[in-house]
Each structure stands twice: as C-alpha cells, then as structure tokens.
Design a protein around this motif. Structure first.
Motif, PDB file in Angstrom:
ATOM      1  N   SER B 182      19.475  56.801 -11.897  1.00  0.00           N
ATOM      2  CA  SER B 182      18.047  56.674 -12.160  1.00  0.00           C
ATOM      3  C   SER B 182      17.329  55.752 -11.178  1.00  0.00           C
ATOM      4  CB  SER B 182      17.838  56.162 -13.582  1.00  0.00           C
ATOM      5  OG  SER B 182      18.505  54.930 -13.722  1.00  0.00           O
ATOM      6  N   GLN B 183      18.026  54.739 -10.646  1.00  0.00           N
ATOM      7  CA  GLN B 183      17.375  53.746  -9.792  1.00  0.00           C
ATOM      8  C   GLN B 183      16.895  54.360  -8.479  1.00  0.00           C
ATOM      9  OE1 GLN B 183      17.143  50.531 -10.893  1.00  0.00           O
ATOM     10  NE2 GLN B 183      15.899  49.988  -9.130  1.00  0.00           N
ATOM     11  N   THR B 184      15.605  54.115  -8.096  1.00  0.00           N
ATOM     12  CA  THR B 184      15.113  54.701  -6.855  1.00  0.00           C
ATOM     13  C   THR B 184      15.110  53.693  -5.711  1.00  0.00           C
ATOM     14  OG1 THR B 184      12.833  54.129  -7.326  1.00  0.00           O
ATOM     15  CG2 THR B 184      13.586  56.279  -8.065  1.00  0.00           C
ATOM     16  N   GLY B 185      15.169  54.211  -4.501  1.00  0.00           N
ATOM     17  CA  GLY B 185      15.071  53.381  -3.298  1.00  0.00           C
ATOM     18  C   GLY B 185      14.203  54.105  -2.286  1.00  0.00           C
ATOM     19  N   SER B 186      14.216  53.658  -1.006  1.00  0.00           N
ATOM     20  CA  SER B 186      13.429  54.356   0.010  1.00  0.00           C
ATOM     21  C   SER B 186      14.318  54.758   1.167  1.00  0.00           C
ATOM     22  CB  SER B 186      12.336  53.465   0.567  1.00  0.00           C
ATOM     23  OG  SER B 186      11.718  52.768  -0.457  1.00  0.00           O
ATOM     24  N   VAL B 187      14.067  55.971   1.686  1.00  0.00           N
ATOM     25  CA  VAL B 187      14.754  56.413   2.891  1.00  0.00           C
ATOM     26  C   VAL B 187      13.911  56.018   4.094  1.00  0.00           C
ATOM     27  CG1 VAL B 187      15.472  58.419   4.229  1.00  0.00           C
ATOM     28  CG2 VAL B 187      15.981  58.307   1.793  1.00  0.00           C
ATOM     29  N   VAL B 188      14.497  55.252   5.015  1.00  0.00           N
ATOM     30  CA  VAL B 188      13.787  54.847   6.232  1.00  0.00           C
ATOM     31  C   VAL B 188      14.661  55.170   7.430  1.00  0.00           C
ATOM     32  CG1 VAL B 188      12.478  53.000   5.142  1.00  0.00           C
ATOM     33  CG2 VAL B 188      14.709  52.504   6.135  1.00  0.00           C
ATOM     34  N   TRP B 189      14.051  55.116   8.623  1.00  0.00           N
ATOM     35  CA  TRP B 189      14.784  55.449   9.846  1.00  0.00           C
ATOM     36  C   TRP B 189      14.628  54.302  10.827  1.00  0.00           C
ATOM     37  CZ3 TRP B 189      13.358  57.400  14.966  1.00  0.00           C
ATOM     38  CH2 TRP B 189      14.424  57.993  15.641  1.00  0.00           C
ATOM     39  N   GLU B 190      15.719  53.943  11.511  1.00  0.00           N
ATOM     40  CA  GLU B 190      15.654  52.783  12.402  1.00  0.00           C
ATOM     41  C   GLU B 190      15.731  53.143  13.872  1.00  0.00           C
ATOM     42  OE1 GLU B 190      18.279  49.642  11.045  1.00  0.00           O
ATOM     43  OE2 GLU B 190      16.439  48.905  10.100  1.00  0.00           O
ATOM     44  N   GLY B 191      15.624  54.424  14.178  1.00  0.00           N
ATOM     45  CA  GLY B 191      15.619  54.809  15.578  1.00  0.00           C
ATOM     46  C   GLY B 191      16.975  55.251  16.088  1.00  0.00           C
ATOM     47  N   ILE B 192      16.976  55.738  17.342  1.00  0.00           N
ATOM     48  CA  ILE B 192      18.157  56.177  18.086  1.00  0.00           C
ATOM     49  C   ILE B 192      18.773  57.481  17.553  1.00  0.00           C
ATOM     50  CG2 ILE B 192      20.428  55.549  18.993  1.00  0.00           C
ATOM     51  CD1 ILE B 192      18.090  53.972  20.167  1.00  0.00           C
ATOM     52  N   ASP B 193      19.486  57.460  16.421  1.00  0.00           N
ATOM     53  CA  ASP B 193      20.257  58.638  16.037  1.00  0.00           C
ATOM     54  C   ASP B 193      19.443  59.544  15.118  1.00  0.00           C
ATOM     55  OD1 ASP B 193      22.101  60.508  15.269  1.00  0.00           O
ATOM     56  OD2 ASP B 193      23.747  59.060  15.209  1.00  0.00           O
ATOM     57  N   ASP B 194      19.244  60.801  15.542  1.00  0.00           N
ATOM     58  CA  ASP B 194      18.413  61.703  14.744  1.00  0.00           C
ATOM     59  C   ASP B 194      19.161  62.314  13.560  1.00  0.00           C
ATOM     60  OD1 ASP B 194      20.022  63.249  16.360  1.00  0.00           O
ATOM     61  OD2 ASP B 194      18.556  64.862  16.560  1.00  0.00           O
ATOM     62  N   ARG B 195      20.389  61.883  13.306  1.00  0.00           N
ATOM     63  CA  ARG B 195      21.105  62.429  12.161  1.00  0.00           C
ATOM     64  C   ARG B 195      21.311  61.386  11.062  1.00  0.00           C
ATOM     65  NH1 ARG B 195      23.825  67.701  12.679  1.00  0.00           N
ATOM     66  NH2 ARG B 195      22.638  67.472  10.784  1.00  0.00           N
ATOM     67  N   ILE B 196      21.011  60.112  11.371  1.00  0.00           N
ATOM     68  CA  ILE B 196      21.324  59.034  10.440  1.00  0.00           C
ATOM     69  C   ILE B 196      20.053  58.312   9.988  1.00  0.00           C
ATOM     70  CG2 ILE B 196      22.606  56.862  10.157  1.00  0.00           C
ATOM     71  CD1 ILE B 196      24.470  59.162  10.617  1.00  0.00           C
ATOM     72  N   ALA B 197      19.918  58.078   8.684  1.00  0.00           N
ATOM     73  CA  ALA B 197      18.823  57.271   8.149  1.00  0.00           C
ATOM     74  C   ALA B 197      19.411  56.251   7.172  1.00  0.00           C
ATOM     75  CB  ALA B 197      17.800  58.154   7.453  1.00  0.00           C
ATOM     76  N   LEU B 198      18.587  55.333   6.703  1.00  0.00           N
ATOM     77  CA  LEU B 198      19.061  54.327   5.753  1.00  0.00           C
ATOM     78  C   LEU B 198      18.418  54.537   4.391  1.00  0.00           C
ATOM     79  CD1 LEU B 198      18.850  51.063   7.893  1.00  0.00           C
ATOM     80  CD2 LEU B 198      20.782  52.601   7.620  1.00  0.00           C
ATOM     81  N   LEU B 199      19.174  54.263   3.325  1.00  0.00           N
ATOM     82  CA  LEU B 199      18.605  54.246   1.981  1.00  0.00           C
ATOM     83  C   LEU B 199      18.565  52.786   1.558  1.00  0.00           C
ATOM     84  CD1 LEU B 199      17.651  55.686  -0.595  1.00  0.00           C
ATOM     85  CD2 LEU B 199      20.018  55.824  -1.305  1.00  0.00           C
ATOM     86  N   GLU B 200      17.330  52.283   1.372  1.00  0.00           N
ATOM     87  CA  GLU B 200      17.181  50.858   1.073  1.00  0.00           C
ATOM     88  C   GLU B 200      16.892  50.614  -0.399  1.00  0.00           C
ATOM     89  OE1 GLU B 200      14.123  49.515   3.726  1.00  0.00           O
ATOM     90  OE2 GLU B 200      15.593  49.062   5.293  1.00  0.00           O
ATOM     91  N   GLU B 201      17.045  49.372  -0.812  1.00  0.00           N
ATOM     92  CA  GLU B 201      16.651  48.893  -2.143  1.00  0.00           C
ATOM     93  C   GLU B 201      17.476  49.486  -3.279  1.00  0.00           C
ATOM     94  OE1 GLU B 201      12.584  50.015  -2.217  1.00  0.00           O
ATOM     95  OE2 GLU B 201      12.205  49.000  -0.322  1.00  0.00           O
ATOM     96  N   VAL B 202      18.753  49.829  -2.998  1.00  0.00           N
ATOM     97  CA  VAL B 202      19.607  50.271  -4.093  1.00  0.00           C
ATOM     98  C   VAL B 202      20.444  49.081  -4.545  1.00  0.00           C
ATOM     99  CG1 VAL B 202      21.474  51.805  -4.792  1.00  0.00           C
ATOM    100  CG2 VAL B 202      19.706  52.621  -3.246  1.00  0.00           C
ATOM    101  N   PRO B 203      20.282  48.614  -5.806  1.00  0.00           N
ATOM    102  CA  PRO B 203      21.004  47.432  -6.273  1.00  0.00           C
ATOM    103  C   PRO B 203      22.506  47.689  -6.461  1.00  0.00           C
ATOM    104  CG  PRO B 203      19.628  48.337  -8.010  1.00  0.00           C
ATOM    105  CD  PRO B 203      19.358  49.146  -6.802  1.00  0.00           C
ATOM    106  N   LEU B 204      23.274  46.601  -6.402  1.00  0.00           N
ATOM    107  CA  LEU B 204      24.744  46.701  -6.415  1.00  0.00           C
ATOM    108  C   LEU B 204      25.301  47.275  -7.714  1.00  0.00           C
ATOM    109  CD1 LEU B 204      25.854  43.416  -4.648  1.00  0.00           C
ATOM    110  CD2 LEU B 204      25.931  45.719  -3.765  1.00  0.00           C
ATOM    111  N   TYR B 205      24.547  47.158  -8.820  1.00  0.00           N
ATOM    112  CA  TYR B 205      25.112  47.613 -10.087  1.00  0.00           C
ATOM    113  C   TYR B 205      25.093  49.138 -10.249  1.00  0.00           C
ATOM    114  CZ  TYR B 205      20.219  47.603 -11.622  1.00  0.00           C
ATOM    115  OH  TYR B 205      18.875  47.811 -11.719  1.00  0.00           O
TER     116      TYR B 205
END
Lengths: 168, 283
Positions: B182-205
């Motif tokens: 249920s917990q939401t986060g954001s998908v962001v991109w940091e440049g360079i690789d057009d196949r890889i993005a980051l999913l941020e703000e997902v808590p450890l639990y």
C-alpha cells in the motif's frame, strides 16, 4: 559569388539535418553525443566578416536548439567558437598575405595543423555545451568524460569528411 | 561622446559577441525556469512537421519490431478479453454479488493512441514529441503509457503536436508503489542510463524483494492504479528509515513507436472538488 552563397546555404541545411535527425539520436554508453555542425562554422572562408560569422554561428546553434529542445545551449557554444575561430586561424593558419582568402582545410593548413585547429575548437564547443547542459561544475567528471568521448567521435567524422574533400 | 562612439565601433565584434552570448544565456535560464517556452518548443509547427517526415522514413526500418510488439500486445489483450468474459459470465450467474458495482470505476479512463515522432534518451533532460495535440483531445498533465508500461506525462501541447516529459527527465516524478503493497513512493531518474530509474521514499518496514514489480499508485489520477513501471533490480538500506531501490524500466525508451495517452474523464471534477476542499480548509 551567388552560387557560392547558395552552395553554402545548402551545406548549412545539410549539416543541420544530419545533426538533428541522425547524430542527436546516436548513443554509445550514454556518454557520446557528437556535434558535427561545428565543422561548418570552422571551415568558412577567411574573408567573411567576423560579425557575419557570429550571426551565422548564433543562427545555426539556435536552429539546432529548437529541434533538440535545448534553447540557448548550442547557440551559446557555437557563438563562442564563431568568435574564437578567427583567432585560432591566426595561430594555426598559413602565414601569408592577409588579402588572400583561405578556406581552412587539410590542403591549405596541412593535415597536422588543421587537426590541431579543429580539435581545440571542438573541445571548447563540447565542454561549454555539456557544462550548460549539466548547469553546474559539481558534475565535472561527467562533463569532462562526455566532452572527451564526444570530441573524439566528432573529430573522427571531421577527419573522414576532410579526407574526402582533400582527395577530390 | 565621440570617443565613446569610436570605442564601441572599434570593439563592435566583441560587443556583438557579448550580446549574442547574453541572448543565449537568457534562453538557457528561461528554459530552466519555466519548463519549455512555447516559441522554442519542438511541438511548434515547422519542427513537428520535419520530425514527422523523417519519422515516416525511419518507420520502415522499425516495422519488424513494431509488428512484433503489436502482436504481443494483441495476445495480451486477447488473454484479458477471455478473463473478462469469464468474469462476466460469473457475475451474470451471481446477481447478488456486491462487488460488481465496483466494475464501473475503470470506465472513467479513455485512451488516445498517438505516434512518437521524436524521442531522446541520451540527453540529461529528455523529451518525447507525439503527433497528436490539442485538436485530438490531448491536454497537459495527461499520462502516457505503452504496452510495456508508463512512459511519462504530457507537458505541453500545440494544435497538432504534444511534448511529453518522460520518466527519463530529472523534472519527472511519478507516484508509484510496489505491487500489492500500500505504501507509495516516487519514481525519479538520475541521468545516464535510460533503462534504470530510482524508487524513492519507500520505508524499511515494507517487505520489498528484488524482482518485485513497481506499478503506478493511482493517487494522482494521472495514471490508473496498477500500470507497470519497472522491476526492482538493486535493493539496499539507504538510511535508517528508507530503502534505496533501483528499478529496471519495462518500457524501452529508445524504441518507442505507438503510445496511449490516458484521459481521466472526471479530472476536472476531481480537481475542482479538491480545490474547493482546500480553500475551505484554509478558511
């Protein structure tokens, strides 16, 4: 004279199209993005006034910017080399009469001198372009890597094209 | 006065150089501040036409792979059709089934198919141009997907063309979650690789595993819930509270052909209601 201007205009359009339709889509290892249109600006005849050269550089950069969605990036870099090219021509070009019109090429400069002349301007252009694209010096390693690799690619294409001109 | 004039004439080339460089810098700065100005936009008519023409040529080279992906999509749609038919049969039998009321919800989205006529993947700030615009019903803030997953969000439109801000742009933030969590986060991109993005703000639990699918959250109403974005590839603790998650994007951005623009039919209504509530809350 008019046929010369027409021919140069056609070459100008050709360089723009090659840049936006082919080279902007090239991607090797995420780093290489060659900008061949620099060659057009640095091989214009030496009797062209410096102001005209600046306007041509600005126009060419701006047109490529409009197509690439990067307003000002190419314009800035190409005005810079349009300003620097005549200064470099004094350093690397043949020492002859100032009245003689010289078109920079392998023949008029000799191969080694022309490559040095082109390399310096290509490096300046690419470095400034990637610096603006990243917007800060904190990514200096990425900027330098992109500049170096893309410049190698641009230079290879310049050498191939100039060799064909030389043979003809 | 005369000497000042002579000074300017003497250095006219240098001043022209300065003027042109300052003009360029103004363009650069404006571009960063207000997204893309309408004038220097690849959705303007001439640029759009050029890319459209060049695209008709490129299209022939990509026919084989385009065919293949269409065929794949066909199969998938067929499968979905069968499963929906089954469901329908089941629901018709059981008229007392309460859940069927929920089926109507998804109808609030409609799809507009558009062709990608220009796309960059090798820049720091990438953009995609589509061959449909305002006259085809496309508006800014609409979601864009293809058969593999989320592509991006429409950022500006002209009459016949529109420009999409893809995931591959640092300005893009797409609300997402790990499938079935249920917990939401954001998908962001940091440049360079057009196949890889980051999913941020997902808590450890939240129990996340490598290989899990990341889907759209449905919170922003730009995308319906559950559209694929990527698969978790690298997973580690970033700090005491959050995960560092690298995801492999499912859509291949360097080979885009056709995309679907999602229109949320009740977007206006929802926005108005939210706005109204916010205003009342501020009072």
């Amino acid at each position: 004279m008019i046929s010369f201007v027409l021919k140069q205009t056609a070459i100008f359009i050709l360089y723009v199209l090659v840049q936006v339709l082919v080279l902007n889509n090239i991607l090797f290892f995420g780093y290489i993005n060659p900008y061949l249109y620099v060659l057009f600006l640095i091989t214009l005849p030496s009797n062209l006034s410096r102001s005209a050269l600046l306007f041509i550089g600005f126009g060419m950069g701006l047109i490529i910017d409009v197509f690439s969605g990067t307003p000002g990036y190419n314009a800035f870099a190409s005005v810079l080399i349009a300003y620097a090219a005549p200064l470099m021509q004094k350093t690397f070009g043949p020492r002859e009469d100032h009245d003689v019109t010289i078109i920079p090429s392998f023949k008029s400069y000799r191969v080694g001198m022309f490559i040095q002349y082109a390399l310096i301007l290509v490096l300046i252009h690419h470095f400034v372009f990637f610096l603006i694209e990243y917007g800060s010096v904190t990514h200096i390693v990425s900027i330098l890597t992109k500049t170096g690799l893309s410049a190698i690619f641009t230079m290879l294409m310049i050498i191939v094209i100039e060799t064909f001109k030389f043979r003809r | 006065m005369r000497s000042l004039l002579r000074f300017f004439i003497h250095f006219r080339v240098f001043f022209l150089f300065l003027a042109l460089e300052i003009t360029s810098l103004v363009l650069v700065v404006q571009h960063n501040q207000f997204q893309r100005s309408v004038f220097l936009n690849s959705s303007n008519a001439i640029v759009g036409k050029t890319y459209e023409t060049s695209n008709t040529i490129y299209e022939y080279f990509g026919l084989k792979s385009a065919n293949q992906s269409l065929a794949e999509e066909n199969t998938e749609l067929k499968q979905r059709l069968y499963s929906l038919e089954n469901e329908l049969r089941f629901l018709k039998q059981d008229t007392s089934y309460q859940g069927r009321k929920q089926l109507a919800i998804d109808k609030s989205y409609t799809f507009i198919t558009a062709k990608v006529i220009n796309a960059s993947t090798n820049k720091l700030k990438n953009f995609i141009t589509l061959d449909k615009g305002r006259k085809d019903g496309i508006k800014p803030e609409m979601g864009v997907i293809n058969e593999h997953g989320v592509i991006g969000i429409v950022s500006s439109v002209s009459d016949h063309f529109s420009v999409v801000l893809p995931i591959l742009n640092p300005a893009s933030r797409i609300s997402a979650k790990v499938k079935d969590k249920s917990q939401t986060g954001s998908v962001v991109w940091e440049g360079i690789d057009d196949r890889i993005a980051l999913l941020e703000e997902v808590p450890l639990y939240i129990p996340v595993h490598v290989g899990d699918t990341v889907v759209s959250s449905g919170y922003s109403s730009i995308f319906p819930e559950g559209i694929d974005i990527g698969k978790v590839k690298v997973l580690r603790k970033e700090n005491d509270n959050y995960f560092y998650i690298e995801i492999e994007l499912l859509a291949n951005f360097s080979k885009l052909s056709y995309v679907d623009v999602i229109e949320f039919n009740n977007a206006e209504e929802e926005k108005k209601l939210e706005e109204k509530t916010r205003k009342e809350a501020e009072k």
